[in-house]
Scaffold this active site. Sequence first.
Site, PDB file in Angstrom:
ATOM      1  N   LYS A 190      -7.427  -4.071  -3.361  1.00  0.00           N
ATOM      2  CA  LYS A 190      -7.715  -5.133  -2.625  1.00  0.00           C
ATOM      3  C   LYS A 190      -8.737  -3.906  -1.866  1.00  0.00           C
ATOM      4  O   LYS A 190      -8.457  -3.192  -1.925  1.00  0.00           O
ATOM      5  CB  LYS A 190      -6.854  -5.699  -0.743  1.00  0.00           C
ATOM      6  CG  LYS A 190      -5.978  -4.798  -0.275  1.00  0.00           C
ATOM      7  CD  LYS A 190      -5.156  -5.187   0.846  1.00  0.00           C
ATOM      8  CE  LYS A 190      -4.043  -3.911   1.345  1.00  0.00           C
ATOM      9  NZ  LYS A 190      -4.504  -3.211   2.230  1.00  0.00           N
ATOM     10  N   ASP A 240       0.675  -0.938   0.454  1.00  0.00           N
ATOM     11  CA  ASP A 240       0.008   0.221   0.244  1.00  0.00           C
ATOM     12  C   ASP A 240       0.468   1.146   0.131  1.00  0.00           C
ATOM     13  O   ASP A 240       0.672   2.299   1.057  1.00  0.00           O
ATOM     14  CB  ASP A 240      -1.092   0.397   1.442  1.00  0.00           C
ATOM     15  CG  ASP A 240      -1.883  -1.000   1.354  1.00  0.00           C
ATOM     16  OD1 ASP A 240      -2.026  -1.993   0.166  1.00  0.00           O
ATOM     17  OD2 ASP A 240      -2.698  -1.176   2.435  1.00  0.00           O
ATOM     18  N   CYS A 278      -2.411  -1.865   8.005  1.00  0.00           N
ATOM     19  CA  CYS A 278      -1.627  -3.385   6.336  1.00  0.00           C
ATOM     20  C   CYS A 278      -0.610  -4.226   6.662  1.00  0.00           C
ATOM     21  O   CYS A 278      -0.508  -5.670   6.090  1.00  0.00           O
ATOM     22  CB  CYS A 278      -2.540  -2.834   5.596  1.00  0.00           C
ATOM     23  SG  CYS A 278      -3.715  -1.782   5.096  1.00  0.00           S
ATOM     24  N   ASP A 304      -4.660  -0.883  -2.080  1.00  0.00           N
ATOM     25  CA  ASP A 304      -5.990  -0.373  -1.486  1.00  0.00           C
ATOM     26  C   ASP A 304      -6.942   0.288  -2.580  1.00  0.00           C
ATOM     27  O   ASP A 304      -6.260   1.722  -3.460  1.00  0.00           O
ATOM     28  CB  ASP A 304      -6.604   0.907  -0.559  1.00  0.00           C
ATOM     29  CG  ASP A 304      -6.712   0.165   0.970  1.00  0.00           C
ATOM     30  OD1 ASP A 304      -6.069  -1.147   1.312  1.00  0.00           O
ATOM     31  OD2 ASP A 304      -7.079   0.802   2.224  1.00  0.00           O
TER      32      ASP A 304
END
Length: 223
Positions: A104, A9, A173, A51
């Site tokens: 995700k 991320d 995360c 994300d």
Amino acid sequence: MARALIVVDVQNDFCEGGALAVTGGAAVAEQVTAFLSRAADAYDVVVATADWHEPLPHDNAGHFAVGAEPDYVATWPEHCVRDTAGAAYHPALRLPADAVHVRKGQGRQDYSGFEGVLTPGAGGTGAESGGTGAESAAEAGALADAAPAGLADALRARDVDGVDVVGLATDHCVTATALDALAAGFDVRVLTDLTAGVGVRTTIDALTRLAARGVTLTTSDAR
């Protein structure tokens, strides 16, 4: 032992100036790029997670705070909305052309990269260096075809049995991805100098939990 690097991320919205900025996020992008330039040969696969959320008013299964202030524990302000600049990788992050991309979220409350979906040629920033986008798409596509169940099976298809995890944010995360990698049977290291956390206390707690579960905490120079 085949090993993968999982870059978690490193996106604009998680770096300074973004919707959910982590202090030091831009520096992590630069440091991961520098690390890859000197250590890429140490990895059989490089994975980048992102994300990829639905825009408001979709609450992404409660992930976005709607009609209330976010608590920054289970609910968050809108961030990393699909097909926006905020969801793109930070421009300082330079990935190899054959990097495997995982998205995700997508309407769910995903934190771990192992909950995401393999996405050929994803990223949308032109941040890849060396080779072509077509090569990256082909590599990710081959992994997806080999293991439709997700990232864990895709890595096993490449005989990967160990992963190093870096990126953002340490206390969310990164930790979730490392713990899922451990649960999937991989040898897991977190390179702590290539991460940044949201809060000091939550980061300390996360690293303590990772160590207690058997994740190796090390640095990029000492790995």
